[in-house]
Design an enzyme around this catalytic site. Structure first.
Site, PDB file in Angstrom:
ATOM      1  N   CYS A 129       0.825  -1.211   0.000  1.00 16.57           N
ATOM      2  CA  CYS A 129       0.000   0.000   0.000  1.00 16.57           C
ATOM      3  C   CYS A 129       0.861   1.263   0.000  1.00 16.57           C
ATOM      4  O   CYS A 129       0.682   2.151  -0.827  1.00 16.57           O
ATOM      5  CB  CYS A 129      -0.931  -0.024   1.206  1.00 16.57           C
ATOM      6  SG  CYS A 129      -1.874   1.482   1.395  1.00 16.57           S
ATOM      7  N   CYS A 172      -1.596   1.602  -3.154  1.00 18.67           N
ATOM      8  CA  CYS A 172      -2.587   2.673  -2.981  1.00 18.67           C
ATOM      9  C   CYS A 172      -1.992   4.083  -2.939  1.00 18.67           C
ATOM     10  O   CYS A 172      -2.471   4.991  -3.615  1.00 18.67           O
ATOM     11  CB  CYS A 172      -3.357   2.500  -1.673  1.00 18.67           C
ATOM     12  SG  CYS A 172      -3.414   0.850  -0.992  1.00 18.67           S
ATOM     13  N   LYS A 184       0.051   5.283  -6.080  1.00 21.59           N
ATOM     14  CA  LYS A 184      -0.930   5.267  -7.178  1.00 21.59           C
ATOM     15  C   LYS A 184      -1.863   6.467  -7.096  1.00 21.59           C
ATOM     16  O   LYS A 184      -2.087   7.166  -8.076  1.00 21.59           O
ATOM     17  CB  LYS A 184      -1.731   3.968  -7.113  1.00 21.59           C
ATOM     18  CG  LYS A 184      -2.750   3.848  -8.186  1.00 21.59           C
ATOM     19  CD  LYS A 184      -4.162   3.505  -7.837  1.00 21.59           C
ATOM     20  CE  LYS A 184      -4.762   3.645  -6.519  1.00 21.59           C
ATOM     21  NZ  LYS A 184      -5.617   2.508  -6.148  1.00 21.59           N
ATOM     22  N   TYR A 227      -9.187  -3.423 -11.399  1.00 21.40           N
ATOM     23  CA  TYR A 227      -9.065  -2.017 -11.010  1.00 21.40           C
ATOM     24  C   TYR A 227      -7.672  -1.462 -11.272  1.00 21.40           C
ATOM     25  O   TYR A 227      -7.527  -0.308 -11.683  1.00 21.40           O
ATOM     26  CB  TYR A 227      -9.540  -1.804  -9.567  1.00 21.40           C
ATOM     27  CG  TYR A 227      -8.568  -2.177  -8.473  1.00 21.40           C
ATOM     28  CD1 TYR A 227      -7.742  -1.223  -7.901  1.00 21.40           C
ATOM     29  CD2 TYR A 227      -8.477  -3.483  -7.990  1.00 21.40           C
ATOM     30  CE1 TYR A 227      -6.857  -1.555  -6.880  1.00 21.40           C
ATOM     31  CE2 TYR A 227      -7.606  -3.816  -6.975  1.00 21.40           C
ATOM     32  CZ  TYR A 227      -6.801  -2.854  -6.426  1.00 21.40           C
ATOM     33  OH  TYR A 227      -5.922  -3.182  -5.424  1.00 21.40           O
ATOM     34  N   GLU A 275      -7.035   1.762 -13.553  1.00 21.22           N
ATOM     35  CA  GLU A 275      -6.453   2.955 -12.933  1.00 21.22           C
ATOM     36  C   GLU A 275      -5.202   3.403 -13.699  1.00 21.22           C
ATOM     37  O   GLU A 275      -5.030   4.588 -14.003  1.00 21.22           O
ATOM     38  CB  GLU A 275      -6.109   2.662 -11.471  1.00 21.22           C
ATOM     39  CG  GLU A 275      -7.360   2.518 -10.614  1.00 21.22           C
ATOM     40  CD  GLU A 275      -7.091   2.129  -9.165  1.00 21.22           C
ATOM     41  OE1 GLU A 275      -7.990   2.305  -8.339  1.00 21.22           O
ATOM     42  OE2 GLU A 275      -5.988   1.638  -8.858  1.00 21.22           O
ATOM     43  N   HIS A 318     -26.980  21.455  -1.390  1.00 20.67           N
ATOM     44  CA  HIS A 318     -27.060  21.934  -2.772  1.00 20.67           C
ATOM     45  C   HIS A 318     -26.102  23.085  -3.001  1.00 20.67           C
ATOM     46  O   HIS A 318     -25.957  23.915  -2.107  1.00 20.67           O
ATOM     47  CB  HIS A 318     -28.509  22.373  -3.043  1.00 20.67           C
ATOM     48  CG  HIS A 318     -28.723  22.835  -4.436  1.00 20.67           C
ATOM     49  ND1 HIS A 318     -28.761  21.975  -5.510  1.00 20.67           N
ATOM     50  CD2 HIS A 318     -28.891  24.085  -4.934  1.00 20.67           C
ATOM     51  CE1 HIS A 318     -28.964  22.676  -6.609  1.00 20.67           C
ATOM     52  NE2 HIS A 318     -29.037  23.953  -6.289  1.00 20.67           N
ATOM     53  N   GLU A 367     -25.714  15.218  -3.633  1.00 20.58           N
ATOM     54  CA  GLU A 367     -27.144  15.369  -3.326  1.00 20.58           C
ATOM     55  C   GLU A 367     -28.000  14.406  -4.133  1.00 20.58           C
ATOM     56  O   GLU A 367     -29.129  14.092  -3.756  1.00 20.58           O
ATOM     57  CB  GLU A 367     -27.605  16.820  -3.528  1.00 20.58           C
ATOM     58  CG  GLU A 367     -27.629  17.299  -4.957  1.00 20.58           C
ATOM     59  CD  GLU A 367     -28.075  18.759  -5.078  1.00 20.58           C
ATOM     60  OE1 GLU A 367     -29.073  19.135  -4.439  1.00 20.58           O
ATOM     61  OE2 GLU A 367     -27.419  19.530  -5.802  1.00 20.58           O
TER      62      GLU A 367
HETATM   63  P1  FAD Z   1       1.434  -6.027   1.981  1.00 24.56           P
HETATM   64  O1  FAD Z   1       1.085  -4.621   2.224  1.00 24.56           O
HETATM   65  O2  FAD Z   1       1.662  -6.446   0.581  1.00 24.56           O
HETATM   66  O3  FAD Z   1       2.731  -6.345   2.839  1.00 24.56           O
HETATM   67  C1  FAD Z   1       3.386  -7.580   2.796  1.00 24.56           C
HETATM   68  C2  FAD Z   1       4.850  -7.355   3.097  1.00 24.56           C
HETATM   69  O4  FAD Z   1       5.457  -8.601   3.385  1.00 24.56           O
HETATM   70  C3  FAD Z   1       5.627  -6.770   1.917  1.00 24.56           C
HETATM   71  O5  FAD Z   1       6.231  -5.560   2.316  1.00 24.56           O
HETATM   72  C4  FAD Z   1       6.680  -7.829   1.592  1.00 24.56           C
HETATM   73  O6  FAD Z   1       7.917  -7.274   1.210  1.00 24.56           O
HETATM   74  C5  FAD Z   1       6.813  -8.570   2.922  1.00 24.56           C
HETATM   75  N1  FAD Z   1       7.266  -9.939   2.820  1.00 24.56           N
HETATM   76  C6  FAD Z   1       6.777 -10.924   2.024  1.00 24.56           C
HETATM   77  N2  FAD Z   1       7.403 -12.085   2.270  1.00 24.56           N
HETATM   78  C7  FAD Z   1       8.314 -11.840   3.245  1.00 24.56           C
HETATM   79  C8  FAD Z   1       9.246 -12.665   3.938  1.00 24.56           C
HETATM   80  N3  FAD Z   1       9.335 -13.975   3.728  1.00 24.56           N
HETATM   81  N4  FAD Z   1      10.050 -12.072   4.866  1.00 24.56           N
HETATM   82  C9  FAD Z   1       9.951 -10.737   5.142  1.00 24.56           C
HETATM   83  N5  FAD Z   1       9.059  -9.939   4.515  1.00 24.56           N
HETATM   84  C10 FAD Z   1       8.245 -10.492   3.597  1.00 24.56           C
HETATM   85  N6  FAD Z   1      -5.932  -1.329  -1.659  1.00 24.56           N
HETATM   86  C11 FAD Z   1      -6.837  -0.385  -1.274  1.00 24.56           C
HETATM   87  O7  FAD Z   1      -7.508  -0.561  -0.257  1.00 24.56           O
HETATM   88  N7  FAD Z   1      -7.007   0.775  -2.011  1.00 24.56           N
HETATM   89  C12 FAD Z   1      -6.280   1.039  -3.120  1.00 24.56           C
HETATM   90  O8  FAD Z   1      -6.446   2.073  -3.746  1.00 24.56           O
HETATM   91  C13 FAD Z   1      -5.318   0.059  -3.531  1.00 24.56           C
HETATM   92  N8  FAD Z   1      -4.554   0.303  -4.621  1.00 24.56           N
HETATM   93  C14 FAD Z   1      -3.600  -0.614  -4.970  1.00 24.56           C
HETATM   94  C15 FAD Z   1      -2.817  -0.344  -6.077  1.00 24.56           C
HETATM   95  C16 FAD Z   1      -1.857  -1.240  -6.476  1.00 24.56           C
HETATM   96  C17 FAD Z   1      -1.009  -0.925  -7.671  1.00 24.56           C
HETATM   97  C18 FAD Z   1      -1.672  -2.441  -5.735  1.00 24.56           C
HETATM   98  C19 FAD Z   1      -0.622  -3.428  -6.149  1.00 24.56           C
HETATM   99  C20 FAD Z   1      -2.438  -2.722  -4.620  1.00 24.56           C
HETATM  100  C21 FAD Z   1      -3.410  -1.809  -4.231  1.00 24.56           C
HETATM  101  N9  FAD Z   1      -4.237  -2.042  -3.133  1.00 24.56           N
HETATM  102  C22 FAD Z   1      -5.176  -1.121  -2.766  1.00 24.56           C
HETATM  103  C23 FAD Z   1      -4.145  -3.311  -2.364  1.00 24.56           C
HETATM  104  C24 FAD Z   1      -3.363  -3.116  -1.076  1.00 24.56           C
HETATM  105  O9  FAD Z   1      -2.108  -2.536  -1.359  1.00 24.56           O
HETATM  106  C25 FAD Z   1      -3.197  -4.457  -0.366  1.00 24.56           C
HETATM  107  O10 FAD Z   1      -4.466  -5.037  -0.184  1.00 24.56           O
HETATM  108  C26 FAD Z   1      -2.524  -4.313   0.989  1.00 24.56           C
HETATM  109  O11 FAD Z   1      -1.274  -3.697   0.887  1.00 24.56           O
HETATM  110  C27 FAD Z   1      -2.384  -5.697   1.637  1.00 24.56           C
HETATM  111  O12 FAD Z   1      -1.696  -5.591   2.851  1.00 24.56           O
HETATM  112  P2  FAD Z   1      -0.935  -6.821   3.459  1.00 24.56           P
HETATM  113  O13 FAD Z   1      -0.536  -6.417   4.833  1.00 24.56           O
HETATM  114  O14 FAD Z   1      -1.729  -8.042   3.304  1.00 24.56           O
HETATM  115  O15 FAD Z   1       0.354  -7.033   2.552  1.00 24.56           O
END
Ligand code: FAD
Length: 451
Positions: free
Chosen positions: A45, A50, A53, A180, A184, A440, A445
């Site tokens: 994110c 997010c 983006k 999406y 986008e 308004h 609205e």
């Molecule tokens: P993440 O935020 O992906 O975090 C997982 C982390 O784990 C990463 O940093 C990764 O490096 C780390 N990791 C993985 N494996 C290991 C390991 N073995 N050891 C150590 N670290 C590790 N959501 C919205 O709500 N609104 C939006 O507008 C939106 N826009 C998006 C736009 C794009 C281009 C993308 C790709 C996603 C978007 N999302 C949006 C989705 C949102 O980013 C994800 O749903 C959210 O980040 C998920 O969070 P998470 O904690 O599950 O994983």
């Protein structure tokens, strides 16, 4: 609370939206918490989702605003767009937010390891450096990773991960996918002046959204110059000597692009996690299977966020992280996250937002539904001479008027929907909206004026 049999009470793998919230909250409840992040603190994110983006979406919107402003009396001479300036500014702010996240974790005494982590035995995590630590509980919050379809030449394709770091805006870009992220980025690149082609293997974009919203977005996008190809899958892609790409798709003559981006879904990030060492069960899509409390089949291992593939959105990952930390480490009855009625948005040009059931789902589930629509040209577009209409749709239970879904495309749609989502979630009726006085003149609205 402290169990000195283990080095930590909680070890979180992945410091994205879910992992950060869970770690911070668990620590605030008094747990001894450590976490590993192999890329950058903040996760998808903050670093490549997010946040950057949305900043690009804002940047892109100026292309239209600078055109429209002339009808409002403004003269802008010598306007130009500098991609590198925007890119670097966005990345600088991403770095700032990453710093804020890191500081918050440090303030809560979360021990942070900036490296890959793997589960190597019961309650045991081994870090890339070789350090071994033990934890009473393990939380997997490793997110998802872009899926690139399999075809010859797919190594040349970029994903959203790379799109934020381009050296220049491509003259002509092919975006694979219809979700999406595809729509986008289609909007972003189109506003920055690229010729954009969106190729989808099915025959619809934004499958889960209401058909009226998808149709309207496609109509408007095509008017703006975005081209859509349906039932078009890449058969092969070749890099030419001049750096361009020759792409052959099903049913389409070979075409040339400066850049090809895959926005074809995101798969749970479970590779290299060592789940097989402790027998964590995966589902059909490779997701970690969890119960309503985000617990896996292994009693002390939990998973939240995209890696569980429930709803891949930041606020959902955050809620799951919070519920996990409160339930396991807090002084509360364990509670679960309600995954129903989650509002969402597509930050296209114009944006779409939605909460609840779409018309097709509502008809399938309720039979008799009443649909209210408002199809209008927002005042700003009228003055600007922009022939772009907005659409609001409310779907109600035919029996009692309860609102089952609200959908909108047009300026500020996501901002407006957040408030409407409260009413839908609370089970309000159309009559409650009707009884509310309009503000308004606004776009919002329309929500209380639909007949
Ligand atoms: P993440 O935020 O992906 O975090 C997982 C982390 O784990 C990463 O940093 C990764 O490096 C780390 N990791 C993985 N494996 C290991 C390991 N073995 N050891 C150590 N670290 C590790 N959501 C919205 O709500 N609104 C939006 O507008 C939106 N826009 C998006 C736009 C794009 C281009 C993308 C790709 C996603 C978007 N999302 C949006 C989705 C949102 O980013 C994800 O749903 C959210 O980040 C998920 O969070 P998470 O904690 O599950 O994983």
């Amino acid at each position: 609370m402290a169990d000195t049999e283990y080095d930590f009470d909680l070890f979180t793998i992945g410091i994205g939206s879910g992992g950060t919230r869970a770690s911070r909250v668990a620590a605030a409840h008094g747990a001894r918490v450590a976490a590993a992040e192999e890329h950058r603190v903040g996760g998808t994110c903050v670093i490549r989702g997010c946040v950057p983006k949305k900043m690009l979406v804002y940047g892109a919107q100026f292309a239209e605003d600078l055109e429209d402003c002339q009808q409002f009396g403004w003269t802008i001479e010598g306007k130009s767009f500098d991609w590198v300036k925007l890119r670097d500014h966005v990345m600088k702010d991403v770095g700032r937010i990453e710093g804020v996240y890191t500081e918050t974790l440090e303030k809560h005494d979360v021990t942070l390891f900036h490296e890959h982590a793997k589960i190597t035995d019961e309650h045991e995590i081994t870090l890339a450096s070789g350090k071994v630590v033990t934890a009473k509980h393990i939380l997997i919050a490793t997110g998802a990773t872009p899926h690139v379809p399999d075809f010859p030449g797919n190594e040349h394709v970029i994903t959203s991960n790379e799109a934020f770091h381009l050296d220049e805006v491509p003259g002509c870009i092919l975006i694979l996918g219809g979700g999406y992220i595809a729509n986008e980025f289609a909007g972003i690149f189109n506003e920055f002046g690229s010729k954009v082609v969106v190729a989808n293997r099915s025959d619809v974009i934004l499958r889960s959204y209401d058909f009226s919203m998808r149709d309207r977005l496609m109509q408007i996008s095509m008017t703006k110059g975005i081209e859509f190809l349906f039932r078009a899958e890449v058969e092969k892609l070749e890099k030419r000597d001049d750096g361009t790409f020759a792409v052959k798709m099903t049913g389409v003559e070979e075409r040339t692009f400066d850049l090809v981006m895959a926005a074809t879904g995101r798969v749970p990030n479970v590779e290299g996690l060592g789940l097989e060492n402790v027998g964590v069960e995966l589902g059909k899509r490779g997701e970690i299977k969890v119960d309503e409390f985000s617990k896996t089949n292994v009693d002390y291992i939990y998973a939240v966020g995209d890696v569980t593939d429930r709803v891949q959105l930041t606020p959902v990952a955050i809620r799951e992280g919070q519920a996990f930390a409160d339930s396991v480490f807090g002084d509360v009855e364990p509670y679960s996250v309600d995954h129903s009625c989650i509002p969402s948005a597509v930050f296209s040009h114009p944006p779409i937002s939605s909460v609840g059931l779409n018309e097709r789902e509502a008809k399938e589930q309720y039979g008799q539904v009443k649909v209210y629509t408002s199809d209008f040209r927002p005042m700003k577009n009228v003055v600007a001479g922009r022939n772009e209409r907005s659409l609001v749709k409310m779907i109600c239970d035919g029996a009692n008027g309860q609102i089952l879904g609200v959908h909108m495309i047009g300026p500020y749609a996501p901002e407006i929907m957040q408030t409407a989502a409260v009413a839908v979630k609370a089970g309000m009726n159309k009559a409650d909206f009707d009884a509310t006085t309009a503000i308004h003149p606004t776009v919002a609205e329309e929500l209380v004026l639909m007949k």
